[in-house]
Each structure stands twice: as structure tokens, then as C-alpha cells.
Design a protein around this motif. Structure first.
Motif, mmCIF file in Angstrom:
data_model
loop_
_atom_site.group_PDB
_atom_site.id
_atom_site.type_symbol
_atom_site.label_atom_id
_atom_site.label_comp_id
_atom_site.label_asym_id
_atom_site.label_seq_id
_atom_site.Cartn_x
_atom_site.Cartn_y
_atom_site.Cartn_z
ATOM 1 N N MET A 1 -19.621 -9.728 -8.331
ATOM 2 C CA MET A 1 -18.622 -10.396 -8.170
ATOM 3 C C MET A 1 -18.129 -11.210 -10.031
ATOM 4 N N PHE A 2 -17.364 -11.100 -10.058
ATOM 5 C CA PHE A 2 -16.793 -11.347 -11.650
ATOM 6 C C PHE A 2 -17.301 -13.046 -11.679
ATOM 7 N N GLU A 15 -14.230 -14.624 -9.561
ATOM 8 C CA GLU A 15 -13.158 -13.594 -9.547
ATOM 9 C C GLU A 15 -12.164 -13.708 -7.503
ATOM 10 N N ALA A 20 -6.262 -8.434 -10.011
ATOM 11 C CA ALA A 20 -6.325 -6.972 -10.850
ATOM 12 C C ALA A 20 -4.977 -6.324 -11.093
ATOM 13 N N ASN A 49 -7.427 6.339 -16.773
ATOM 14 C CA ASN A 49 -8.907 5.516 -16.317
ATOM 15 C C ASN A 49 -9.773 6.424 -16.711
ATOM 16 N N PRO A 50 -10.228 5.037 -17.940
ATOM 17 C CA PRO A 50 -11.382 5.948 -18.639
ATOM 18 C C PRO A 50 -13.171 5.372 -17.739
ATOM 19 N N ARG A 51 -14.120 6.520 -17.571
ATOM 20 C CA ARG A 51 -14.977 5.444 -17.368
ATOM 21 C C ARG A 51 -15.927 4.608 -18.995
ATOM 22 N N HIS A 54 -12.312 -0.581 -21.230
ATOM 23 C CA HIS A 54 -10.357 -0.287 -20.335
ATOM 24 C C HIS A 54 -9.680 -1.800 -20.309
ATOM 25 N N GLU A 56 -7.316 -4.438 -19.252
ATOM 26 C CA GLU A 56 -6.357 -4.254 -18.254
ATOM 27 C C GLU A 56 -5.552 -5.980 -17.636
ATOM 28 N N ARG A 72 -12.697 -4.762 -20.431
ATOM 29 C CA ARG A 72 -13.794 -4.297 -19.398
ATOM 30 C C ARG A 72 -14.480 -3.566 -19.480
ATOM 31 N N THR A 74 -15.952 0.018 -17.306
ATOM 32 C CA THR A 74 -15.559 0.262 -16.189
ATOM 33 C C THR A 74 -16.975 1.076 -15.223
ATOM 34 N N GLN A 75 -17.364 0.744 -16.133
ATOM 35 C CA GLN A 75 -18.843 1.786 -15.686
ATOM 36 C C GLN A 75 -20.537 0.324 -15.532
ATOM 37 N N SER A 76 -20.648 -0.401 -16.603
ATOM 38 C CA SER A 76 -21.297 -1.967 -16.584
ATOM 39 C C SER A 76 -20.415 -2.578 -15.768
ATOM 40 N N TYR A 77 -19.293 -2.710 -15.974
ATOM 41 C CA TYR A 77 -18.718 -3.955 -15.473
ATOM 42 C C TYR A 77 -18.408 -5.305 -16.388
#
Lengths: 97, 417
Positions: A1-2, A15, A20, A49-51, A54, A56, A72, A74-77
């Protein structure tokens, strides 16, 4: 949850107030009428679509209803930055992809 | 290799099941293979199996960065159906369905395929029109399907609230009797064991960090643990990480990776003997043989690789399930997880050659890849064997996003899978 900081409301909100909208900073081809199929197809459908980092586009849908950008991971969020439309990100876009 | 049978089960019971053979070898990679498949999930393992079985290519490595079937194969809600609207996708998923029907015998591995039927509910007039259209299209394609009214739905699932008192009353459903569920892990293990038996090297804990190229053609992969492994052809079947591998090879794909969540309840006595899906209120539920309710949520709107999503997404799904099944309102949820799905703009997969010669991708299955596992592997194997797209795979080229020949299954296919 952001917990997202809206750069227009200048507040952290949950969030669920936001949607998004995918990759930010997609430039529409300047001469759309003379694009090749490939150029137009890539503008419409092909996405970074990066890991990792990113950039957005998000919208504060049930708040001020304004669009803004988020950088942001996209792996650690982890949300590294939120900034207004038209502003520059502190993180270089070339790292995305 | 021991053949699995009822007799074998009895025999091993006498030695307390302590003498079962390992299901597959754990080999060191060779320097070079005819084909390398990157990704040891269901689709990748099925590809290896059909390459060996149907195309006589056994010098294959499946390279997996984690363990076999540990990604989305282990994270889905196990639903299998083939009632897709458009000819291209209907043919592909029905091809898979026919393979499902003989899969346990074919692999000598019980994948527990249970054709218990799938209901796709309609809650609005437009839902019902779409359902009628889709069922008619299915029947023209030789796929079983019926349009049911509210009464018929409530006869199949008496515990569902089909009254007019709900917020979105059930107006009817499409019903595919041949659809059902399968044991997801067993599908990966069954394909792995059968492929290994034919000489395929399954290399686990071997992460690909680069795709090696020479003159615009792929010649091998660089791995973190085992260095360079060369190959004549490479097939990437890596679901959520497809864009990451494409980037290594120097191109982008029309994909976005999203977290997709699911959850299971505590085990309860048998109460639901079919699969219920609803697109409109967005939830789907079935009951596993173990007794737990298996519930699928929607994807989170943002892209992410974290194999976890937002709590609100689960809450929305559970609200829908409780509205449909008030009897479940006090069932406690046991576990929740997320998988990373690679979604395509037209909700159809990509089974395709790429801008790099000898490099092929099978990706973009998004939220609905599990049901296609046998068919996906089958046509991708044919594609890799011949070096050009199998007849059934042709419409699913990645270049359809250049020329606009999209296969728009969004919403048309009953539910977000």
C-alpha cells in the motif's frame, strides 16, 4: 500500500485515491501523419518496463484529479520522487527502459 | 526411470515410500546446446518436452534462475478453459484444452485435471449480450459452451446468492462444462520429469545475465553461475521478466509487468464443485481438493516486480466474493501472494520471432497463461524447431503491434482470466 505525496495537494494520501497510468514522458511523434507503422506502433504500444527505477504517470483520481509523475523503484516499490507535469525528474530518464 | 502406477504406489508403500527415485537429474550445463530455453516454468518445461517428443530435438537446456515452477506456475488459481471470443485465441486455447484432456497419461504424471466446468457470470444486459456472442463464437469454433439464465446458474451453484437483492444481481452466465482446474505444481513437475527422461538438461539456480549476439544473431547466453552457454536457438519464456531479457537483447516489447494477487482460505468441507468467475464484480473462486477456497484478485494498476500487490486489491475481490457467496463471509483467509504477469495491450500472448535472429519469445500471457501451458509449449516448440512461427502462433507475432493486427480479447474473454 503506497502513501503518495500529491505535488498539487501538497499532502500524503492513500494509494486508493490514485490511479497509475503507465509510463511517463512518452513523446507523441511530431509528424504523426508521416510516421512509419513501426514508429506509430512503438509510440502506441511499446513500453519501458524496467525492473528498477521507473518514471510513471499517475492521476489523483478522487482528489484534485490532476495528473503528475512519480519516479519509483518497481522492485522495492520505493517512491523516490513525485513531481508536477512539465517538471524535470531528479533521476535521469535514460536509466529506465 | 520408474513408471508411476497404482501398483508402484502399493509396492513403495511396503518400504514406507523411502525408495522413490528422484524425478529428474541435476546436471551441469554443457558448453553448447541445440536449443536453450530460458525460464523453467510450466510453459518453458512444456516447450522442452514437446521439442524432444514431437521434433526429436533432445540436446536442450532449460535454464532457470530459481527453481522449476517457482514463478507464476506456482502462483495462479489453476483455472483451465478455452472459451475465448476470437478465432485466433480460441484455436490456441482449445489446442491447449485438447492436450490437457490427455496430459496425465501423456506425461505419466497425475496433473489432477478436473473438468468441473467454469461459469462466467453476467450481471448486466451488456454482459449477457457479450456472453451470448462469445458462446456462439465458441460453438462455431467447436468449443463447448452454453448460455444459462439465473435459474440454471443457481441450480449449478445453489450456495450462490442469485436473488435480485444483491447490488449486481446475477442475470446469467456462460458455462463451459469441459473447463476446470488442474494441479498447477504437478504440471511443471510432470513436464520436467518427462523432458528430463528424454535427455533435456534442467539447470536450476542459473540466472541469465546477458544474451550473446554475433552479427545480429543470438549465439548463446551468459549466466551468473555457469558462465557462457552457447546455443543455435534460444527461446525466452520468462513471463514477468520478459522485458528485462528483451532489454539484454537490445529491443523493447509491448509489455507491462504487473503484480497479480491470489489468496486461499482455511480448508473447509466440500461446498463448491465448479469454478465461478465474474468479470463485472471481479472475483473468481473455486475449491481445491484440499478444501481451501482459491480466490483470484485483479492486477494492481502500477507496474511492479515485487511479487506482492496492494491490500486494497484483495479487499475489493473479497467484497465481490462475499456479495456472491454470503455463506463464505466468515471463512478465514490463510495465505495471500502475488505473481508478476506480463500484460499485453490486447490481452493476447506473444509467440514470436524477434528483431534478433535465432532468438524467440513466448510471453505476454498476462493474467491467463496457466490454462494455455500445454498448447503454448506445443506451438512454441514447433516454432523453435522450424525457426519460423507455427501456424497457430502466426497471429501472435510481436510485430502485430506495428501493423495494427491486434487480437482484442480485453473483456471479451469472460473475465480478466
Amino acid at each position: 500500500m503506497f502513501s503518495i505525496y500529491c505535488p498539487y495537494c501538497e499532502e500524503h494520501r492513500e494509494e486508493e485515491e490514485f490511479h497509475a497510468k503507465g509510463q511517463a514522458h512518452i513523446a507523441r511523434p511530431l509528424d504523426a501523419d508521416n510516421c512509419s507503422d513501426q514508429e506509430w506502433g512503438e509510440y502506441l504500444y511499446f513500453r519501458n518496463n524496467p525492473r528498477g527505477l521507473h518514471h510513471e504517470l499517475w492521476v489523483h483520481a478522487t482528489g484534485c484529479r490532476k495528473f503528475f509523475n512519480i519516479a519509483r523503484d518497481t522492485q522495492s516499490y520505493e517512491i523516490k520522487e513525485t513531481y508536477k507535469i512539465g517538471a524535470q525528474s531528479k533521476f535521469p530518464l535514460t536509466n529506465d527502459q | 526411470m520408474q513408471k508411476y502406477s497404482g501398483f508402484g504406489l502399493l509396492k513403495h508403500a511396503l518400504s514406507y515410500h523411502e525408495n522413490w527415485q528422484r524425478a529428474w537429474r541435476n546436471p551441469k550445463p554443457k558448453k553448447k546446446y541445440d536449443v536453450i530455453i530460458v525460464g523453467g516454468g510450466g510453459h518453458g518445461l512444456a516447450t522442452a518436452y514437446y521439442l524432444a517428443k514431437n521434433h526429436n530435438i533432445t540436446n536442450i537446456a532449460v535454464v532457470e534462475k530459481g527453481y522449476l515452477g517457482g514463478g507464476n506456475t506456482a502462483r495462479n488459481t489453476t483455472i483451465v478453459r478455452s472459451n475465448y471470443l476470437w478465432d485466433e485465441s480460441a484455436h490456441l486455447y482449445e489446442h491447449a484444452m485438447k492436450l490437457w484432456e490427455g496430459l496425465s497419461q501423456d506425461l505419466n504424471y497425475n496433473v489432477m485435471f478436473s473438468q468441473r466446468g467454469v461459469l462466467n457470470l453476467g450481471h448486466t444486459q451488456q454482459d449477457m449480450r457479450d456472453i451470448e456472442r462469445r458462446v456462439n463464437a465458441n460453438r462455431l469454433n467447436g468449443i463447448d459452451g452454453e448460455v444459462l439464465d439465473t435459474q440454471q446458474v443457481s441450480e449449478i451453484v445453489p450456495i450462490m446468492d442469485c436473488s435480485a437483492n444483491t447490488r449486481y444481481p446475477v442475470m446469467g452466465a456462460s458455462w463451459q462444462p469441459r473447463a476446470g482446474v488442474a494441479r498447477h505444481d504437478a504440471v511443471a513437475w510432470g513436464y520436467a520429469r518427462a523432458a528430463d527422461l528424454m535427455g533435456v538438461d534442467l539447470i536450476q539456480q542459473c540466472e541469465v545475465v546477458d544474451i550473446l549476439q554475433e552479427d545480429g544473431a543470438a549465439i548463446g547466453v551468459e549466466t551468473k553461475q555457469h558462465g557462457t552457454i552457447k546455443a543455435d536457438r534460444i527461446g525466452c519464456v520468462v513471463a514477468g521478466n520478459s522485458s528485462v531479457l528483451a532489454k539484454m537483447a537490445g529491443f523493447t516489447l509491448p509489455l507491462e509487468s504487473h503484480p497479480l494477487q491470489a489468496l486461499v482460505s482455511e480448508p473447509i468441507k466440500p461446498i463448491l464443485d465448479t469454478v465461478v468467475m465474474s468479470n463485472h464484480v471481479h472475483g473468481y473462486v473455486s475449491q481445491s481438493d484440499k478444501g481451501d477456497l482459491v480466490i483470484g484478485a485483479g492486477i494492481d494498476g502500477y507496474t511492479g516486480y515485487g511479487q506482492r500487490g496492494s491490500y486494497a486489491t484483495i479487499e475489493h475481490t473479497v467484497q465481490a466474493i462475499v456479495e456472491l457467496f454470503p455463506i463464505f463471509s466468515r471463512v478465514r483467509m490463510n495465505r495471500q501472494w502475488g505473481g508478476i504477469v506480463d500484460t499485453c495491450p490486447d490481452a493476447c500472448p506473444i509467440i514470436s520471432a524477434t528483431p534478433v535472429e535465432n532468438l524467440f519469445f513466448n510471453c505476454g500471457w498476462g493474467t491467463g497463461g496457466f490454462k494455455a501451458t500445454p498448447g503454448s509449449g506445443n506451438v512454441f516448440a514447433a516454432t523453435l524447431a522450424k525457426g519460423e512461427a507455427h501456424e497457430m502462433a502466426k497471429p501472435f507475432s510481436m510485430f502485430r503491434f506495428w501493423d495494427g493486427s491486434l487480437i482484442d480479447e480485453h473483456g471479451a474473454a469472460g473475465v480478466a482470466h
